[in-house]
Scaffold this motif. Structure first.
Motif, PDB file in Angstrom:
ATOM      1  N   ALA A 141       1.635   0.880 -12.572  1.00  0.00           N
ATOM      2  CA  ALA A 141       1.125  -0.242 -11.938  1.00  0.00           C
ATOM      3  C   ALA A 141       2.182  -1.021 -11.532  1.00  0.00           C
ATOM      4  N   VAL A 142       3.502  -0.917 -12.053  1.00  0.00           N
ATOM      5  CA  VAL A 142       4.644  -1.445 -11.526  1.00  0.00           C
ATOM      6  C   VAL A 142       5.023  -0.713 -10.318  1.00  0.00           C
ATOM      7  N   PHE A 143       4.862   0.633 -10.149  1.00  0.00           N
ATOM      8  CA  PHE A 143       5.105   1.460  -9.019  1.00  0.00           C
ATOM      9  C   PHE A 143       4.470   0.915  -7.777  1.00  0.00           C
ATOM     10  N   CYS A 144       3.152   0.605  -8.077  1.00  0.00           N
ATOM     11  CA  CYS A 144       2.367   0.350  -6.892  1.00  0.00           C
ATOM     12  C   CYS A 144       2.710  -0.925  -6.142  1.00  0.00           C
TER      13      CYS A 144
ATOM     14  N   PHE B 236      -1.083 -10.717  -2.997  1.00  0.00           N
ATOM     15  CA  PHE B 236      -1.041 -10.162  -4.170  1.00  0.00           C
ATOM     16  C   PHE B 236      -2.397 -10.098  -4.664  1.00  0.00           C
ATOM     17  N   LEU B 237      -3.216 -11.227  -4.578  1.00  0.00           N
ATOM     18  CA  LEU B 237      -4.611 -11.276  -5.099  1.00  0.00           C
ATOM     19  C   LEU B 237      -5.390 -10.321  -4.415  1.00  0.00           C
TER      20      LEU B 237
ATOM     21  N   ALA C 282      -6.793  -6.803  -6.576  1.00  0.00           N
ATOM     22  CA  ALA C 282      -8.494  -6.765  -6.744  1.00  0.00           C
ATOM     23  C   ALA C 282      -8.627  -5.480  -5.825  1.00  0.00           C
ATOM     24  N   ALA C 283      -7.922  -5.083  -5.008  1.00  0.00           N
ATOM     25  CA  ALA C 283      -8.298  -3.710  -4.412  1.00  0.00           C
ATOM     26  C   ALA C 283      -7.979  -2.583  -5.437  1.00  0.00           C
ATOM     27  N   TYR C 284      -6.744  -2.512  -5.968  1.00  0.00           N
ATOM     28  CA  TYR C 284      -6.023  -1.371  -6.958  1.00  0.00           C
ATOM     29  C   TYR C 284      -6.969  -1.497  -7.867  1.00  0.00           C
ATOM     30  N   ILE C 285      -7.334  -2.651  -8.574  1.00  0.00           N
ATOM     31  CA  ILE C 285      -8.356  -2.700  -9.838  1.00  0.00           C
ATOM     32  C   ILE C 285      -9.525  -1.969  -9.486  1.00  0.00           C
ATOM     33  N   CYS C 286     -10.509  -2.516  -8.496  1.00  0.00           N
ATOM     34  CA  CYS C 286     -11.339  -1.541  -8.023  1.00  0.00           C
ATOM     35  C   CYS C 286     -11.351   0.029  -7.974  1.00  0.00           C
ATOM     36  N   PHE C 287     -10.133   0.240  -7.252  1.00  0.00           N
ATOM     37  CA  PHE C 287      -9.900   1.721  -6.790  1.00  0.00           C
ATOM     38  C   PHE C 287      -9.734   2.453  -8.233  1.00  0.00           C
TER      39      PHE C 287
ATOM     40  N   LEU D 138       0.938  -0.985   0.061  1.00  0.00           N
ATOM     41  CA  LEU D 138      -0.025  -0.142  -0.080  1.00  0.00           C
ATOM     42  C   LEU D 138       0.919   1.267  -0.004  1.00  0.00           C
ATOM     43  N   GLY D 139       0.765   2.148  -0.874  1.00  0.00           N
ATOM     44  CA  GLY D 139       1.534   3.311  -1.046  1.00  0.00           C
ATOM     45  C   GLY D 139       0.678   4.402  -1.671  1.00  0.00           C
ATOM     46  N   THR D 140       1.530   5.421  -2.311  1.00  0.00           N
ATOM     47  CA  THR D 140       1.024   6.544  -2.738  1.00  0.00           C
ATOM     48  C   THR D 140       0.501   6.232  -4.536  1.00  0.00           C
ATOM     49  N   GLY D 141       1.011   5.036  -4.755  1.00  0.00           N
ATOM     50  CA  GLY D 141       1.153   4.751  -6.263  1.00  0.00           C
ATOM     51  C   GLY D 141      -0.521   4.449  -6.777  1.00  0.00           C
ATOM     52  N   ALA D 142      -1.309   3.984  -5.538  1.00  0.00           N
ATOM     53  CA  ALA D 142      -2.512   3.763  -5.967  1.00  0.00           C
ATOM     54  C   ALA D 142      -3.481   5.005  -6.304  1.00  0.00           C
TER      55      ALA D 142
END
Length: 432
Positions: free
Chosen positions: A225-228, A256-257, A261-266, A40-44
């Motif tokens: 995405a890679v930065f995230c 990772f799963l 999933a959370a990143y994609i939704c966000f 979890l970081g600023t990339g999101a």
């Protein structure tokens, strides 16, 4: 982004293992928590804009693919270390691999260590720059009525604070703040998602959104995405911390799963909510009310206390080099505190340099995309595949070697194209 000996915030010193052996004392649940913390970081916060650039469908597929490849490459690092620690060095002592730089040294000697550590410094410095940039922009938007610029916040408020925190060398002191920071991040993302859903209910927000914006937009979104997925920097430390190290791949997969999933939704909800009005920092799209102010200030507080953790690998690598150099010893011999005072001055200079960079970057999304698609891609894709081919290539199956070469080539092309785009100015077009 590889952190070398950075302690994990949820583990005590007696739970960490310096190398191999039977592992540390961390349970699977503790390790899962640490992996999620490191992901979890600023990339999101730049994902909705990345999905605006690439399209929501291609962005989602690209993020899922990046997560899969990063996961696989993290396992490659573990395989390399396990293979090396089965043997002995030239003096007959057991081989101990503690850092990413140690793997680079085993694979390619001094040049391998130097290249790895230089990339580590650049990648983590890029992350700290993104932290300061994000905090400056958000604080400026919160206090917009006062007309204070982001640069003023960086130099007048954030620079003195981070300079003071960088002098703290005990991570046990910072650990509670780290846990608070991650709680703030999760809460803030949840609030942003809730606001996104409210926006989607408005008739004016139901305009068509692009699912795919062309192949040339994919590298930009891929870099974000890679930065995230920053956890590849903690791979060796996380695995060594476990009491049952054989369970690490499964624990890593769960993290990772869930995070992907959370990143994609966000990213999807953020882009669908604002469309072409999506800012490169999604919090800047929030309405000007007390809830938005709480989110922005909360995130800034979280990042302010996470900053010392992220800058630690940079400090450590640079300090280790300086501490072993004769010219630095001579330079510090007349100082009252000798080396200690000199090293503290170096930490201050590093924070100052990062602050100047934070006020010079063209935009948050461009910064994290370029960092992710260059140094992060090299650390997450190119080096693991190269080390695996070098150290275990002879014992790998043909399919494994083909996969390694494919990842290696993709990482190099990815980084090369991103550098070309930055030099030619193509990436700036995404900000329109």
């Amino acid at each position: 982004m590889e952190t070398t000996e950075a302690p994990l915030p949820l583990l005590d010193a007696n739970q960490r293992s310096k190398s191999g052996g039977g592992g540390g004392g961390a349970t699977s649940a503790q390790t899962l928590g640490n992996i999620v913390v490191s992901l979890l970081g600023t990339g999101a916060l730049g994902l909705p804009y990345a999905f605006r650039v690439s399209g929501w469908l291609s962005g989602s597929l690209g993020l899922a693919a990046a997560a899969a490849v990063v996961y696989y490459c993290m396992l490659l690092l573990i395989r390399c270390r396990n293979k090396l620690e089965e043997g002995r060095d030239k003096d007959g002592a057991a081989v101990q691999i503690q850092t990413y730089g140690d793997l680079g040294a085993e694979a390619f000697g001094v040049p391998g260590r130097c290249l790895t550590e230089v990339l580590v410094v650049i990648s983590y410095a890029g992350t700290t720059v993104s932290y300061l940039f994000f905090m400056g922009e958000n604080l400026s938007s919160v206090f917009s009525s006062y007309g204070i610029s982001p640069s003023a916040f960086v130099f007048a408020l954030l620079l003195p604070l981070e300079a003071a925190l960088s002098f703290i060398r005990s991570f046990s002191v910072l650990a509670p703040f780290s846990i608070l920071a991650d709680a703030c991040n999760v809460l803030a993302m949840a609030i942003v998602l809730a606001v996104d859903v409210q926006q989607l209910r408005k008739p004016s927000r139901k305009a068509k959104r692009s699912a795919f914006n062309g192949a040339w937009s994919l590298p930009f979104a891929g870099g974000v995405a890679v930065f995230c997925f920053e956890a590849f920097g903690l791979t060796l430390s996380l695995e060594a911390s476990m009491a049952e190290r054989r369970k690490f791949p499964w624990v890593l997969l769960q993290a990772f799963l869930g995070t992907a999933a959370a990143y994609i939704c966000f990213g999807v909800f953020g882009y669908l909510a604002y469309g072409e009005d999506t800012n490169d920092i999604i919090t800047l799209n929030l309405p000007s009310n007390w809830l938005a102010c709480i989110v922005k200030v909360g995130l800034c507080i979280a990042l302010a206390f996470t900053f010392p953790m992220i800058i630690h690998p940079v400090n450590e690598i640079i300090e280790n080099k300086l501490d072993s150099s004769e010219w630095f010893q001579k330079l510090c011999q007349n100082l009252p505190g000798r080396n200690w005072l000199g090293l503290q001055a170096v930490r201050l200079l590093i924070v100052v340099a990062v602050a100047f960079l934070a006020t010079s970057v063209p935009g948050f999304a461009i910064l994290i995309s370029f960092t992710g698609s260059t140094v992060c891609a090299l650390l997450a894709f190119v080096l693991p595949a190269t080390f695996h081919l070098k150290l275990l290539g002879s014992s790998s199956t043909p399919l494994q070697r083909v996969l390694d070469y494919s990842i290696l080539a993709t990482g190099l092309v990815f980084a090369g194209y991103s550098i070309y785009s930055a030099v030619s100015g193509h990436s700036m077009g995404f900000m329109t």
